[in-house]
Motif scaffolding. Structure first.
Motif, PDB file in Angstrom:
ATOM      1  N   VAL A   1     -28.032 -64.811 -44.780  1.00  0.00           N
ATOM      2  CA  VAL A   1     -28.991 -63.871 -44.212  1.00  0.00           C
ATOM      3  C   VAL A   1     -29.831 -64.423 -43.071  1.00  0.00           C
ATOM      4  O   VAL A   1     -30.627 -63.691 -42.479  1.00  0.00           O
ATOM      5  CB  VAL A   1     -29.935 -63.324 -45.304  1.00  0.00           C
ATOM      6  N   GLY A   2     -29.679 -65.702 -42.719  1.00  0.00           N
ATOM      7  CA  GLY A   2     -30.499 -66.238 -41.640  1.00  0.00           C
ATOM      8  C   GLY A   2     -31.969 -66.106 -41.964  1.00  0.00           C
ATOM      9  O   GLY A   2     -32.427 -66.491 -43.037  1.00  0.00           O
ATOM     10  N   GLY A   3     -32.735 -65.519 -41.046  1.00  0.00           N
ATOM     11  CA  GLY A   3     -34.171 -65.371 -41.251  1.00  0.00           C
ATOM     12  C   GLY A   3     -34.573 -64.106 -41.977  1.00  0.00           C
ATOM     13  O   GLY A   3     -35.759 -63.777 -42.029  1.00  0.00           O
ATOM     14  N   PHE A   4     -33.605 -63.386 -42.565  1.00  0.00           N
ATOM     15  CA  PHE A   4     -33.890 -62.108 -43.223  1.00  0.00           C
ATOM     16  C   PHE A   4     -33.873 -62.241 -44.749  1.00  0.00           C
ATOM     17  O   PHE A   4     -33.519 -61.302 -45.454  1.00  0.00           O
ATOM     18  CB  PHE A   4     -32.877 -61.062 -42.776  1.00  0.00           C
ATOM     19  N   GLN A   5     -34.306 -63.393 -45.264  1.00  0.00           N
ATOM     20  CA  GLN A   5     -34.218 -63.640 -46.700  1.00  0.00           C
ATOM     21  C   GLN A   5     -34.902 -62.562 -47.525  1.00  0.00           C
ATOM     22  O   GLN A   5     -34.350 -62.068 -48.511  1.00  0.00           O
ATOM     23  CB  GLN A   5     -34.838 -65.005 -47.048  1.00  0.00           C
ATOM     24  N   ALA A   6     -36.121 -62.195 -47.158  1.00  0.00           N
ATOM     25  CA  ALA A   6     -36.889 -61.243 -47.963  1.00  0.00           C
ATOM     26  C   ALA A   6     -36.287 -59.854 -47.936  1.00  0.00           C
ATOM     27  O   ALA A   6     -36.554 -59.037 -48.817  1.00  0.00           O
ATOM     28  CB  ALA A   6     -38.334 -61.193 -47.476  1.00  0.00           C
ATOM     29  N   ALA A   7     -35.451 -59.567 -46.937  1.00  0.00           N
ATOM     30  CA  ALA A   7     -34.866 -58.241 -46.797  1.00  0.00           C
ATOM     31  C   ALA A   7     -33.543 -58.074 -47.525  1.00  0.00           C
ATOM     32  O   ALA A   7     -33.103 -56.944 -47.735  1.00  0.00           O
ATOM     33  CB  ALA A   7     -34.665 -57.910 -45.315  1.00  0.00           C
ATOM     34  N   GLY A   8     -32.883 -59.200 -47.926  1.00  0.00           N
ATOM     35  CA  GLY A   8     -31.567 -58.980 -48.518  1.00  0.00           C
ATOM     36  C   GLY A   8     -30.828 -60.169 -49.067  1.00  0.00           C
ATOM     37  O   GLY A   8     -29.607 -60.153 -49.085  1.00  0.00           O
ATOM     38  N   ALA A   9     -31.508 -61.202 -49.560  1.00  0.00           N
ATOM     39  CA  ALA A   9     -30.812 -62.424 -49.947  1.00  0.00           C
ATOM     40  C   ALA A   9     -30.410 -62.497 -51.411  1.00  0.00           C
ATOM     41  O   ALA A   9     -29.586 -63.326 -51.783  1.00  0.00           O
ATOM     42  CB  ALA A   9     -31.683 -63.643 -49.615  1.00  0.00           C
ATOM     43  N   VAL A  10     -30.961 -61.654 -52.273  1.00  0.00           N
ATOM     44  CA  VAL A  10     -30.749 -61.833 -53.711  1.00  0.00           C
ATOM     45  C   VAL A  10     -29.319 -61.484 -54.101  1.00  0.00           C
ATOM     46  O   VAL A  10     -28.742 -60.504 -53.646  1.00  0.00           O
ATOM     47  CB  VAL A  10     -31.738 -60.968 -54.531  1.00  0.00           C
TER      48      VAL A  10
ATOM     49  N   ALA B   1     -24.689 -52.194 -53.789  1.00  0.00           N
ATOM     50  CA  ALA B   1     -25.444 -52.245 -55.039  1.00  0.00           C
ATOM     51  C   ALA B   1     -26.348 -51.030 -55.135  1.00  0.00           C
ATOM     52  O   ALA B   1     -26.818 -50.502 -54.121  1.00  0.00           O
ATOM     53  CB  ALA B   1     -26.279 -53.526 -55.116  1.00  0.00           C
ATOM     54  N   PHE B   2     -26.592 -50.598 -56.354  1.00  0.00           N
ATOM     55  CA  PHE B   2     -27.541 -49.529 -56.635  1.00  0.00           C
ATOM     56  C   PHE B   2     -28.308 -49.921 -57.882  1.00  0.00           C
ATOM     57  O   PHE B   2     -27.714 -50.206 -58.933  1.00  0.00           O
ATOM     58  CB  PHE B   2     -26.822 -48.199 -56.868  1.00  0.00           C
TER      59      PHE B   2
ATOM     60  N   MET C   1     -37.825 -40.786 -61.269  1.00  0.00           N
ATOM     61  CA  MET C   1     -36.706 -41.714 -61.245  1.00  0.00           C
ATOM     62  C   MET C   1     -36.920 -42.666 -60.071  1.00  0.00           C
ATOM     63  O   MET C   1     -37.234 -42.235 -58.960  1.00  0.00           O
ATOM     64  CB  MET C   1     -35.413 -40.918 -61.065  1.00  0.00           C
ATOM     65  N   TYR C   2     -36.775 -43.947 -60.319  1.00  0.00           N
ATOM     66  CA  TYR C   2     -36.988 -44.972 -59.301  1.00  0.00           C
ATOM     67  C   TYR C   2     -35.642 -45.600 -58.957  1.00  0.00           C
ATOM     68  O   TYR C   2     -34.847 -45.913 -59.850  1.00  0.00           O
ATOM     69  CB  TYR C   2     -37.935 -46.049 -59.812  1.00  0.00           C
ATOM     70  N   PHE C   3     -35.386 -45.829 -57.659  1.00  0.00           N
ATOM     71  CA  PHE C   3     -34.088 -46.385 -57.286  1.00  0.00           C
ATOM     72  C   PHE C   3     -34.165 -47.088 -55.931  1.00  0.00           C
ATOM     73  O   PHE C   3     -35.084 -46.874 -55.149  1.00  0.00           O
ATOM     74  CB  PHE C   3     -33.022 -45.285 -57.226  1.00  0.00           C
ATOM     75  N   HIS C   4     -33.178 -47.916 -55.676  1.00  0.00           N
ATOM     76  CA  HIS C   4     -33.019 -48.573 -54.376  1.00  0.00           C
ATOM     77  C   HIS C   4     -31.569 -48.979 -54.228  1.00  0.00           C
ATOM     78  O   HIS C   4     -30.964 -49.486 -55.176  1.00  0.00           O
ATOM     79  CB  HIS C   4     -33.907 -49.809 -54.260  1.00  0.00           C
ATOM     80  N   GLY C   5     -30.990 -48.750 -53.054  1.00  0.00           N
ATOM     81  CA  GLY C   5     -29.622 -49.146 -52.774  1.00  0.00           C
ATOM     82  C   GLY C   5     -29.578 -50.309 -51.811  1.00  0.00           C
ATOM     83  O   GLY C   5     -30.590 -50.680 -51.200  1.00  0.00           O
ATOM     84  N   GLY C   6     -28.406 -50.891 -51.671  1.00  0.00           N
ATOM     85  CA  GLY C   6     -28.230 -51.978 -50.722  1.00  0.00           C
ATOM     86  C   GLY C   6     -26.771 -52.194 -50.410  1.00  0.00           C
ATOM     87  O   GLY C   6     -25.888 -51.845 -51.208  1.00  0.00           O
TER      88      GLY C   6
ATOM     89  N   ARG D   1     -21.886 -62.921 -59.940  1.00  0.00           N
ATOM     90  CA  ARG D   1     -23.069 -62.479 -59.208  1.00  0.00           C
ATOM     91  C   ARG D   1     -22.623 -61.636 -58.016  1.00  0.00           C
ATOM     92  O   ARG D   1     -21.629 -61.938 -57.365  1.00  0.00           O
ATOM     93  CB  ARG D   1     -23.867 -63.676 -58.696  1.00  0.00           C
ATOM     94  N   TYR D   2     -23.409 -60.587 -57.734  1.00  0.00           N
ATOM     95  CA  TYR D   2     -23.092 -59.663 -56.648  1.00  0.00           C
ATOM     96  C   TYR D   2     -24.227 -59.650 -55.628  1.00  0.00           C
ATOM     97  O   TYR D   2     -25.401 -59.811 -55.982  1.00  0.00           O
ATOM     98  CB  TYR D   2     -22.873 -58.252 -57.203  1.00  0.00           C
ATOM     99  N   GLU D   3     -23.864 -59.458 -54.363  1.00  0.00           N
ATOM    100  CA  GLU D   3     -24.859 -59.379 -53.293  1.00  0.00           C
ATOM    101  C   GLU D   3     -25.588 -58.042 -53.381  1.00  0.00           C
ATOM    102  O   GLU D   3     -24.954 -56.981 -53.410  1.00  0.00           O
ATOM    103  CB  GLU D   3     -24.164 -59.510 -51.940  1.00  0.00           C
ATOM    104  N   LEU D   4     -26.904 -58.093 -53.369  1.00  0.00           N
ATOM    105  CA  LEU D   4     -27.693 -56.864 -53.518  1.00  0.00           C
ATOM    106  C   LEU D   4     -28.062 -56.239 -52.191  1.00  0.00           C
ATOM    107  O   LEU D   4     -28.491 -55.083 -52.155  1.00  0.00           O
ATOM    108  CB  LEU D   4     -28.968 -57.156 -54.314  1.00  0.00           C
ATOM    109  N   GLY D   5     -27.947 -56.970 -51.074  1.00  0.00           N
ATOM    110  CA  GLY D   5     -28.354 -56.408 -49.805  1.00  0.00           C
ATOM    111  C   GLY D   5     -29.792 -55.934 -49.873  1.00  0.00           C
ATOM    112  O   GLY D   5     -30.680 -56.605 -50.404  1.00  0.00           O
ATOM    113  N   SER D   6     -30.053 -54.734 -49.391  1.00  0.00           N
ATOM    114  CA  SER D   6     -31.415 -54.223 -49.312  1.00  0.00           C
ATOM    115  C   SER D   6     -32.070 -53.980 -50.664  1.00  0.00           C
ATOM    116  O   SER D   6     -33.291 -53.853 -50.743  1.00  0.00           O
ATOM    117  CB  SER D   6     -31.454 -52.927 -48.505  1.00  0.00           C
ATOM    118  N   ALA D   7     -31.290 -53.887 -51.729  1.00  0.00           N
ATOM    119  CA  ALA D   7     -31.908 -53.777 -53.054  1.00  0.00           C
ATOM    120  C   ALA D   7     -32.721 -55.021 -53.382  1.00  0.00           C
ATOM    121  O   ALA D   7     -33.547 -54.998 -54.298  1.00  0.00           O
ATOM    122  CB  ALA D   7     -30.840 -53.523 -54.112  1.00  0.00           C
TER     123      ALA D   7
END
Length: 395
Positions: free
Chosen positions: A279-288, A358-359, A346-351, A108-114
């Motif tokens: 991620v502390g309190g930033f779960q929705a922004a980058g925990a996956v 991640a991309f 084309m749809y995309f998001h990086g993190g 498993r890889y950290e997705l950050g902002s993705a």
């Protein structure tokens, strides 16, 4: 990021929002790229007895060459390019480090902002099937007895938070002071949920909500807490129960596992490991965090929502909800950045986190989805994101 011209909506608000890039601040100059030794997933699959669908021989060989070239272009200890084309999957891995005990394609890889693409999809689902509306004021959900400093006539809504138009900064004003002692290890861990909520309720926006776009991890984090408060469900249970499990992403997680399940990130030197992201309190922004095949399952659902769980929400997050920038060239959906190609959008998001990148992206016009991952933190000019973006745009 700097603000742009006031965003405009290209269509009626569809009860769903958009997003982009880093969860953690960049560190260090960009490295030079060099070749990575390839790892052939076909051999791994044969040994493991996996039954992966294959493209026909000619197309498959060309695709493997392209993916191998993409892997070789990224100078990182571990690199994975996982692609789905009309349901046929091809995964290529490599890296500058020796292959880990667990094959790279199984980690498993950290997705950050993705991770925000999952949050956007959750909001779409909750507004379609539950009592929530994207126009609900976030402050009223978080603390009905307390109001933020916003103009009562234009409260910050759930829609503003997911579209980065809430008038919030990238991070709370006191974040850096609290995070500095752990800046090179886990800065977000020092900023818990209660501080995120309190900082939002005390914040006075510099612009009227809905009039300026400014990318904000702070805003999406607040959205997560507002959704949890509105549903009476902890964030982990909320995302897992409404998105991860319905889509069959059984290997995805919101907290670190261990060396047998999670890839190890590295600093800019490509050799110094960094701790798993907390991620502390930033779960929705980058925990996956997720493995390549789970990410392809997630993206394939976006390519063809028909007959799938969350079908309505999956269609919703493909609709543009705002345009910004000079000539309104930058198009956002509720969960994705959208760019034009010759044949369709084309749809995309990086993190990025302190040690991984991640991309994620997909193209309905060609039936193509791409999940690219690596275990090294870069800055803006590295090869990882341009390589992944170009590959998806060309296929």
């Amino acid at each position: 990021m700097t603000t742009d011209a006031p965003p405009t909506r290209p269509a009626p608000w569809p009860d769903d929002p958009p997003d982009l890039t880093d969860v953690l601040p960049p560190d260090g100059p960009p490295p030079d790229t060099s070749a990575a030794d390839g790892e052939d997933l076909r051999q791994l699959d044969a040994a493991d007895g996996e039954d992966l669908r294959r493209l026909d021989a000619a197309d498959g060989e060309d695709l493997r060459r392209r993916l191998d070239a993409a892997v070789d272009a990224v100078d990182a200890p571990d690199v994975v390019f996982a692609l789905s084309r009309h349901g046929h999957r091809t995964v290529r891995t490599g890296g500058t480090a020796s292959p880990p005990p667990v094959p790279r394609h199984r980690l498993r890889y950290e997705l950050g902002s993705a991770s925000k693409t999952f949050t956007g999809l959750l909001l779409a689902q909750l507004t379609r099937t539950g009592p929530l509306s994207a126009g609900l004021p976030a402050a009223a959900l978080l603390d009905p007895a307390r109001r933020s400093g916003e103009d009562p006539g234009t409260p910050v809504t759930l829609a503003h938070l997911i579209t980065h138009t809430a008038g919030l900064p990238a991070l709370p004003a006191d974040f850096f002071v609290r995070a500095l002692p752990a800046w090179r290890t886990n800065p977000y861990a020092r900023y818990p949920a209660e501080r995120v909520i309190d900082a939002f309720l005390r914040h006075r926006p510099h612009h009227r909500p809905g009039t300026r776009w400014h990318y904000s991890n702070f805003g999406v984090a607040v959205l997560g807490h507002a959704l949890a408060a509105a549903t009476g469900t902890p964030w982990d249970d909320l995302l897992t129960g409404h998105v991860l499990r319905p889509l069959g992403l059984n290997g995805a997680a919101l907290t670190p596992g261990g060396p047998d399940t999670d890839a190890t990130g590295h600093r800019k030197d490509g050799t110094t490991p960094v701790p798993p992201l907390t991620v502390g309190g930033f779960q929705a922004a980058g925990a996956v965090r997720a493995a390549p095949h789970d990410l392809l399952t997630f993206l394939e659902a976006h390519l063809d929502p028909s007959g799938r769980p969350l079908a309505g929400a999956l269609r919703t997050v493909r609709r543009p909800v705002l345009r910004r920038g000079i000539g309104h060239r930058h198009v956002h959906t509720m969960a994705w950045f959208q760019h034009p190609t010759e044949r369709g959008p084309m749809y995309f998001h990086g993190g990025a986190t302190l040690g991984q990148q991640a991309f994620l992206g997909f193209r309905p016009d060609t039936g193509t989805a791409l999940a690219a991952l690596c275990t090294r933190r870069f800055r803006a000019r590295d090869a990882f994101v341009p390589t992944a973006y170009a590959l998806l745009a060309e296929l």
